[in-house]
Scaffold this motif. Sequence first.
Motif, PDB file in Angstrom:
ATOM      1  N   PHE A 158       0.837  -1.199   0.000  1.00 12.13           N
ATOM      2  CA  PHE A 158       0.000   0.000   0.000  1.00 12.13           C
ATOM      3  C   PHE A 158       0.876   1.254   0.000  1.00 12.13           C
ATOM      4  N   LEU A 186      -2.073  -2.237  -4.971  1.00 13.01           N
ATOM      5  CA  LEU A 186      -3.279  -1.907  -4.211  1.00 13.01           C
ATOM      6  C   LEU A 186      -4.281  -3.052  -4.204  1.00 13.01           C
ATOM      7  N   THR A 187      -4.365  -3.777  -5.307  1.00 13.06           N
ATOM      8  CA  THR A 187      -5.252  -4.947  -5.355  1.00 13.06           C
ATOM      9  C   THR A 187      -4.781  -6.010  -4.372  1.00 13.06           C
ATOM     10  N   GLU A 195      -5.460  -4.697  -0.791  1.00 20.12           N
ATOM     11  CA  GLU A 195      -6.878  -4.765  -0.433  1.00 20.12           C
ATOM     12  C   GLU A 195      -7.274  -6.174   0.012  1.00 20.12           C
ATOM     13  N   THR A 227      -5.454   0.290   6.026  1.00 19.86           N
ATOM     14  CA  THR A 227      -6.584  -0.629   6.128  1.00 19.86           C
ATOM     15  C   THR A 227      -7.077  -1.038   4.741  1.00 19.86           C
ATOM     16  N   LYS A 228      -7.993  -1.989   4.735  1.00 22.41           N
ATOM     17  CA  LYS A 228      -8.614  -2.404   3.478  1.00 22.41           C
ATOM     18  C   LYS A 228      -9.342  -1.220   2.840  1.00 22.41           C
ATOM     19  N   ALA A 269      -6.901   1.081   1.082  1.00 23.84           N
ATOM     20  CA  ALA A 269      -6.458   0.529  -0.200  1.00 23.84           C
ATOM     21  C   ALA A 269      -7.542   0.690  -1.261  1.00 23.84           C
ATOM     22  N   MET A 270      -8.779   0.432  -0.881  1.00 22.43           N
ATOM     23  CA  MET A 270      -9.896   0.553  -1.830  1.00 22.43           C
ATOM     24  C   MET A 270     -10.083   2.014  -2.252  1.00 22.43           C
ATOM     25  N   SER A 271      -9.972   2.923  -1.292  1.00 26.45           N
ATOM     26  CA  SER A 271     -10.149   4.348  -1.590  1.00 26.45           C
ATOM     27  C   SER A 271      -9.058   4.863  -2.518  1.00 26.45           C
ATOM     28  N   LEU A 284      -7.247   3.065  -4.538  1.00 26.44           N
ATOM     29  CA  LEU A 284      -7.425   2.426  -5.841  1.00 26.44           C
ATOM     30  C   LEU A 284      -8.507   3.155  -6.644  1.00 26.44           C
TER      31      LEU A 284
END
Length: 231
Positions: free
Chosen positions: A144, A192-193, A196, A212-213, A216-218, A220
Amino acid sequence: MRNIKTLFTAGVIVLLTASSCKKDFLELAPVAQQNANNFYKTGDDMKNALTAAYGGLQYAGLYYSSMHIIGDLRSDNTEITNVNAGADLDAVDKFVNLPTTSISSTTWAGHYQAIQNTNIVIEKIQPVTMDETLKARYTAEAKFLRALMYFNLVRVYGAVPLVTKVIVNPQEGYDYGRESVENVYNQIITDLTDAEAALPFEYTGGDIGRATKGAAMSLLGKVYLTQKDGI
């Protein structure tokens, strides 16, 4: 006197013979201090290495100084109110900064130092015997952070060297040319994938504040928006 000369000659021969042998005994890692050869052995070692990777966010003021200057100073959101702010800030503000401008060079160097720290975690943690879930999380946190560093770099500098392994000798850095923007973004998305998939949604206690997950999602999502992917 002849005996002394004989002993002296014999001593020189021994020394010369020894010097012609392997030099491994002269290249031992210092035993009285931590170094790359005797560190990265335990889960605690890797936790410390990951802490150093997070510490890269503070290198040369990346997030409380240089990124603010490069990211906002040229916009209408920020202006220089101090007439003594310096020529470097003025150069950034007027779009005339050069690679030698301190804010340009320190931002570049700071990001690559942070990337080196993340690469150390990702590479050195693999053979360490430790809790596998924690190993996966530490690796994900490092990925990340690496993605974040490259996301900054590619937006500021465009095509940049893509370094995904530990550089042992500084001279190795010269082996890397600039990668295409597309390749840099592909690496960011991959990191990032992966992050996540392994990061938790939240932490407790002293771990609060780690990637945090959701982070990572944000990030991405921001990457895809920056690329105008799907828009």
